[in-house]
Design a protein around this motif. Structure first.
Motif, PDB file in Angstrom:
ATOM      1  N   PRO A 531       0.830  -1.201   0.000  1.00 53.00           N
ATOM      2  CA  PRO A 531       0.000   0.000   0.000  1.00 53.00           C
ATOM      3  C   PRO A 531       0.871   1.261   0.000  1.00 53.00           C
ATOM      4  CG  PRO A 531      -0.048  -1.075   2.150  1.00 53.00           C
ATOM      5  CD  PRO A 531       0.683  -1.999   1.223  1.00 53.00           C
ATOM      6  N   ARG A 532       0.331   2.340  -0.490  1.00 52.90           N
ATOM      7  CA  ARG A 532       1.113   3.550  -0.710  1.00 52.90           C
ATOM      8  C   ARG A 532       1.728   4.102   0.570  1.00 52.90           C
ATOM      9  NH1 ARG A 532       2.985   4.425  -5.570  1.00 52.90           N
ATOM     10  NH2 ARG A 532       4.836   5.368  -4.709  1.00 52.90           N
ATOM     11  N   ASP A 533       0.975   4.084   1.680  1.00 54.89           N
ATOM     12  CA  ASP A 533       1.518   4.689   2.901  1.00 54.89           C
ATOM     13  C   ASP A 533       2.683   3.888   3.473  1.00 54.89           C
ATOM     14  OD1 ASP A 533      -0.218   2.658   3.495  1.00 54.89           O
ATOM     15  OD2 ASP A 533      -1.216   3.678   5.152  1.00 54.89           O
ATOM     16  N   VAL A 534       2.706   2.585   3.222  1.00 57.40           N
ATOM     17  CA  VAL A 534       3.864   1.789   3.634  1.00 57.40           C
ATOM     18  C   VAL A 534       5.021   2.008   2.670  1.00 57.40           C
ATOM     19  CG1 VAL A 534       4.735  -0.566   3.962  1.00 57.40           C
ATOM     20  CG2 VAL A 534       2.453   0.048   4.784  1.00 57.40           C
ATOM     21  N   LEU A 535       4.734   2.066   1.386  1.00 56.18           N
ATOM     22  CA  LEU A 535       5.771   2.267   0.380  1.00 56.18           C
ATOM     23  C   LEU A 535       6.477   3.602   0.558  1.00 56.18           C
ATOM     24  CD1 LEU A 535       7.000   0.964  -2.210  1.00 56.18           C
ATOM     25  CD2 LEU A 535       5.293   2.238  -3.511  1.00 56.18           C
ATOM     26  N   ASP A 536       5.738   4.634   0.946  1.00 54.29           N
ATOM     27  CA  ASP A 536       6.288   5.992   1.015  1.00 54.29           C
ATOM     28  C   ASP A 536       6.734   6.412   2.401  1.00 54.29           C
ATOM     29  OD1 ASP A 536       5.788   6.277  -1.677  1.00 54.29           O
ATOM     30  OD2 ASP A 536       3.858   7.278  -1.398  1.00 54.29           O
ATOM     31  N   ARG A 537       6.666   5.528   3.370  1.00 60.26           N
ATOM     32  CA  ARG A 537       7.029   5.920   4.734  1.00 60.26           C
ATOM     33  C   ARG A 537       8.521   6.228   4.830  1.00 60.26           C
ATOM     34  NH1 ARG A 537       8.027   1.404   9.244  1.00 60.26           N
ATOM     35  NH2 ARG A 537       8.926   3.310  10.071  1.00 60.26           N
ATOM     36  N   PRO A 538       8.926   7.068   5.805  1.00 61.11           N
ATOM     37  CA  PRO A 538      10.351   7.374   5.969  1.00 61.11           C
ATOM     38  C   PRO A 538      11.146   6.146   6.384  1.00 61.11           C
ATOM     39  CG  PRO A 538       8.957   8.921   7.192  1.00 61.11           C
ATOM     40  CD  PRO A 538       8.079   7.807   6.745  1.00 61.11           C
ATOM     41  N   LYS A 539      12.433   6.182   6.088  1.00 60.25           N
ATOM     42  CA  LYS A 539      13.340   5.106   6.478  1.00 60.25           C
ATOM     43  C   LYS A 539      13.407   5.012   8.002  1.00 60.25           C
ATOM     44  CE  LYS A 539      16.923   2.260   6.605  1.00 60.25           C
ATOM     45  NZ  LYS A 539      16.748   0.835   6.347  1.00 60.25           N
ATOM     46  N   ALA A 540      13.323   3.793   8.518  1.00 61.56           N
ATOM     47  CA  ALA A 540      13.472   3.553   9.953  1.00 61.56           C
ATOM     48  C   ALA A 540      14.393   2.366  10.144  1.00 61.56           C
ATOM     49  CB  ALA A 540      12.122   3.295  10.604  1.00 61.56           C
ATOM     50  N   SER A 541      15.311   2.468  11.087  1.00 62.90           N
ATOM     51  CA  SER A 541      16.271   1.390  11.306  1.00 62.90           C
ATOM     52  C   SER A 541      15.695   0.360  12.272  1.00 62.90           C
ATOM     53  CB  SER A 541      17.581   1.943  11.873  1.00 62.90           C
ATOM     54  OG  SER A 541      17.333   2.603  13.106  1.00 62.90           O
ATOM     55  N   PHE A 542      16.242  -0.865  12.186  1.00 62.47           N
ATOM     56  CA  PHE A 542      15.867  -1.939  13.108  1.00 62.47           C
ATOM     57  C   PHE A 542      16.729  -1.758  14.349  1.00 62.47           C
ATOM     58  CE2 PHE A 542      16.362  -6.449  14.547  1.00 62.47           C
ATOM     59  CZ  PHE A 542      15.040  -6.665  14.879  1.00 62.47           C
ATOM     60  N   GLY A 543      16.282  -0.843  15.217  1.00 65.78           N
ATOM     61  CA  GLY A 543      17.123  -0.470  16.336  1.00 65.78           C
ATOM     62  C   GLY A 543      16.502  -0.802  17.674  1.00 65.78           C
ATOM     63  N   ALA A 544      17.081  -0.200  18.703  1.00 66.46           N
ATOM     64  CA  ALA A 544      16.621  -0.389  20.066  1.00 66.46           C
ATOM     65  C   ALA A 544      16.705   0.976  20.755  1.00 66.46           C
ATOM     66  CB  ALA A 544      17.515  -1.407  20.780  1.00 66.46           C
ATOM     67  N   PRO A 545      15.977   1.160  21.847  1.00 68.01           N
ATOM     68  CA  PRO A 545      16.022   2.453  22.562  1.00 68.01           C
ATOM     69  C   PRO A 545      17.322   2.604  23.334  1.00 68.01           C
ATOM     70  CG  PRO A 545      14.614   0.910  23.730  1.00 68.01           C
ATOM     71  CD  PRO A 545      15.009   0.226  22.448  1.00 68.01           C
ATOM     72  N   LEU A 546      18.397   2.679  22.589  1.00 71.65           N
ATOM     73  CA  LEU A 546      19.726   2.613  23.180  1.00 71.65           C
ATOM     74  C   LEU A 546      20.006   3.791  24.105  1.00 71.65           C
ATOM     75  CD1 LEU A 546      22.464   1.274  23.374  1.00 71.65           C
ATOM     76  CD2 LEU A 546      23.110   2.377  21.227  1.00 71.65           C
ATOM     77  N   ARG A 547      19.643   4.995  23.678  1.00 71.56           N
ATOM     78  CA  ARG A 547      19.948   6.171  24.496  1.00 71.56           C
ATOM     79  C   ARG A 547      19.186   6.138  25.804  1.00 71.56           C
ATOM     80  NH1 ARG A 547      19.841   6.639  19.327  1.00 71.56           N
ATOM     81  NH2 ARG A 547      21.671   7.474  18.264  1.00 71.56           N
ATOM     82  N   ALA A 548      17.958   5.627  25.762  1.00 76.91           N
ATOM     83  CA  ALA A 548      17.195   5.483  27.005  1.00 76.91           C
ATOM     84  C   ALA A 548      17.867   4.476  27.926  1.00 76.91           C
ATOM     85  CB  ALA A 548      15.764   5.047  26.687  1.00 76.91           C
ATOM     86  N   TRP A 549      18.329   3.373  27.370  1.00 75.61           N
ATOM     87  CA  TRP A 549      18.995   2.367  28.200  1.00 75.61           C
ATOM     88  C   TRP A 549      20.292   2.911  28.802  1.00 75.61           C
ATOM     89  CZ3 TRP A 549      18.524  -2.346  24.330  1.00 75.61           C
ATOM     90  CH2 TRP A 549      17.191  -2.765  24.294  1.00 75.61           C
ATOM     91  N   ILE A 550      21.092   3.574  27.980  1.00 78.29           N
ATOM     92  CA  ILE A 550      22.369   4.108  28.466  1.00 78.29           C
ATOM     93  C   ILE A 550      22.128   5.192  29.513  1.00 78.29           C
ATOM     94  CG2 ILE A 550      24.373   5.507  27.811  1.00 78.29           C
ATOM     95  CD1 ILE A 550      24.725   2.620  27.021  1.00 78.29           C
ATOM     96  N   THR A 551      21.130   6.046  29.270  1.00 74.40           N
ATOM     97  CA  THR A 551      20.865   7.168  30.176  1.00 74.40           C
ATOM     98  C   THR A 551      20.232   6.706  31.479  1.00 74.40           C
ATOM     99  OG1 THR A 551      20.546   8.633  28.281  1.00 74.40           O
ATOM    100  CG2 THR A 551      19.659   9.373  30.395  1.00 74.40           C
TER     101      THR A 551
END
Length: 617
Positions: A531-551
């Protein structure tokens, strides 16, 4: 050794011991996926050949039919027996015929030779330790450490590489006495001490040949690859982040199996806010609804203080990427639901120029055309003053701007290295023992050699090729294999396939990145699937809330375990610059979360290795 990696195969365990007539022992842990009968248990022994095989051969049925036509009689329905008989019939010439992910050991009673083999792109691991007149080998380093730890020593050059990259390049091993069999290669050891071997698949040569040929029909190639990767005698599920890559793989898989189920992750709202993370789950839900498939949502809210030692053990080497936690928890949830096999969209970013750093390096080349006075007197001082967090919320664009200026003025290869490494060489040298400066230089030179030893003619494809040879096997495939197998599941990667690789390099770099649009050929192939909204969504990395964990979560651990740890007391790390990093992170002046996670992970890996008897660096 077998017991130490029982998680890789809880369904069956086998051992072949040919002593005293031969000093050969082969062990195997089985995760039953193709031919679930006990007849396919390993090591598989047939007419003088002994095979211990890790992985899957997706085209085993086609190869079995060819071999049957040559008079071969099969006693199982397994891909394992196809590997054995293909080797008997063709020897090393069988390897280019194999489509799959694999690492295997084969002993031939006739020649008294042991042959080790690894798949073309390094999906499956193989660690090798020369010992006396022979070798030890295993799928995970910890198996070797468990057996002969006191004979081993930590490799300081690998620790330097880990600090720079936050993973280990294929030519580096955390243990001095151990090496990784290179992807796309085989090696044979004979009883008389002689050896031979070779490369059967060279990514630089394959990329150049593809670039010289016609443009591939990418939709057709991908659909065929997904179909091949679904060969199994157990249910196959899919990772679904809601991004382009996983959505396309899931859509193609659902077209073949409408009953397929998918898994996605969510995060605690407070972690998401500090990390300034996009809400991937919203897009995953949209995609699942579009396909009419069931979506399982797993909230990633681990007790990270307890989880960190476990993930360090799982990853097996000093790999500092917290995304491995996501993979472990998703695979555990899938396994609890009875799923052994999952499809992943990994590899698309590497092949099609999808990482932010690819676009950033292209923009950096354009940035260098601005007047130098404007860059040095106006832009750089302004960005340097920006905080990376304020009011408990991460400032993503401030982080990106600071990162961009750290490499935008550098030459092409150096800029690309700096776009994803944690330090520039001088920064790293300042953090480490001064005696390690030659190792820093050596790691940097190895990157330069890898980046430039090809004949590709455009900037983007040189970056893509480097990623498939360095970043993909060293980090993404490594953590995916260890994390999934720790939960006794198998993750398959349809993008990481020789046919898809060749198709990707039939596109010029200017076709992959147009303006600010990335992975353009892949987006075009996905238009009929998403679908268009998935095709056009911004790039997002497969990450983790690292800054929250470190902080928040890991503050005491950083003070006690890292600042007061073995890497500091041994002199490997210098305490004053390390303390400054911690202070900069806590004040919000600089984002040092990746660096601190990597160093904390490396400290815990170092301690566990020494406890196992390995000599310190």
């Amino acid at each position: 050794m077998s017991n130490r990696i029982r998680h890789r195969g809880p369904d069956a365990a086998g051992l072949t011991d040919l002593s005293p007539r031969s000093s050969i022992q082969l062990a195997h842990r089985r995760l039953s996926i193709i031919d679930l009968s006990t007849a396919a248990d390993q090591p598989l022994v047939k007419d003088g050949l002994h095979l211990s095989y890790n992985g899957e051969l997706y085209n085993y049925r086609e190869l079995r039919n060819i071999l049957r036509g040559k008079g071969v009689h099969f006693t199982t329905q397994s891909d394992t027996e196809v590997v054995l008989e293909a080797w008997r019939h063709w020897g090393p010439d069988a390897l280019p015929r194999f489509r799959g992910m694999f690492a295997f050991a084969l002993y031939d009673e006739r020649t008294s030779a042991v042959t080790l083999v690894r798949d073309p792109l390094g999906i499956k691991p193989m660690y090798v330790m020369p010992r006396g007149n022979g070798i030890l080998f295993a799928s995970e380093l910890k198996a070797l450490v468990s057996a002969v730890g006191p004979e081993l020593s930590i490799n300081p050059s690998a620790l330097v590489a880990s600090a720079l990259f936050y993973f280990l390049p294929e030519e580096q091993s955390a243990i001095k006495e151990v090496f990784k069999l290179p992807p796309g290669s085989w090696a044979e050891w004979r009883a008389d001490g002689s050896t031979r071997g070779g490369r059967y698949w060279d990514p630089a040569a394959e990329a150049l040949a593809a670039a010289s040929g016609p443009t591939a029909n990418l939709d057709e190639v991908l659909e065929e690859s997904v179909s091949a990767h679904m060969v199994a005698d157990v249910p196959v599920a899919s990772f679904l982040s809601g991004g382009l890559d996983s959505s396309l793989i899931t859509a193609m898989a659902a077209n073949r199996d409408p009953g397929i189920e998918a898994y996605t992750i969510t995060f605690r709202p407070e972690d998401q806010r500090l990390e300034a993370m996009p809400d991937d789950a919203t897009y995953a839900r949209k995609m699942a609804a579009h396909l009419g498939i069931r979506l399982h949502e797993i909230e990633i809210s681990p007790d990270v203080v307890d989880m960190l030692p476990r993930i360090v053990d799982v990853l097996d080497e000093p790999i500092g990427d917290p995304a491995a936690i996501n993979t472990v928890l998703m695979c555990e949830a899938a396994r609890e639901a009875g799923v052994k096999v999952l499809l992943s969209g990994m590899g698309a970013d590497e092949l099609f120029g999808g990482y932010r750093r690819h676009l950033a390096c292209v923009l950096g080349a354009r940035y260098q055309t601005l007047p130098r006075s404007l860059r040095t007197r106006v832009v750089a001082p302004s960005v340097d003053k920006l905080p990376v967090a304020a009011g408990g919320r991460g400032l993503r664009y401030s982080r990106w701007a600071k990162r961009f200026l750290s490499f935008a003025d550098l030459p092409e290869e150096a800029a690309y290295r700096r776009s994803y490494t944690l330090y520039d060489p001088d920064e790293l040298s300042g953090l480490l023992n001064p005696d390690l400066a030659p190792q820093v230089h050596g790691v940097v030179e190895a990157h330069h050699t890898l980046y430039t030893d090809n004949q590709l003619t455009d900037h983007v494809n040189r970056m893509c090729l480097t990623d498939t040879r360095l970043f993909l096997p060293g980090l993404n495939l490594a953590y995916t294999d260890r994390s999934s197998m720790s939960a006794s599941t198998e993750v398959r990667v349809p993008f990481v396939d020789p046919e898809v690789f060749r198709a990707a390099f039939t596109f010029r770099g200017s076709q992959k990145i147009k303006g600010r649009a990335q992975k353009v050929p892949l987006r075009a192939a996905a238009e009929d699937w998403l679908p268009r909204d998935v095709l056009d969504r911004p790039k997002a990395s497969f990450g983790a809330p690292l800054r929250a964990w470190i902080t928040n979560d890991l503050g005491p651990l950083i003070d006690d375990v890292l600042l007061g740890g073995e890497l500091v007391s041994s002199g490997f790390l210098r305490l004053p610059p390390l303390r400054q990093m911690v202070a900069d992170q806590r004040s919000g002046r600089q984002d040092q979360s990746k660096q601190l996670w990597q160093l904390l992970s490396m400290e815990m890996w170092y301690r566990s290795a020494v406890v196992a008897g390995v000599a310190p660096a």
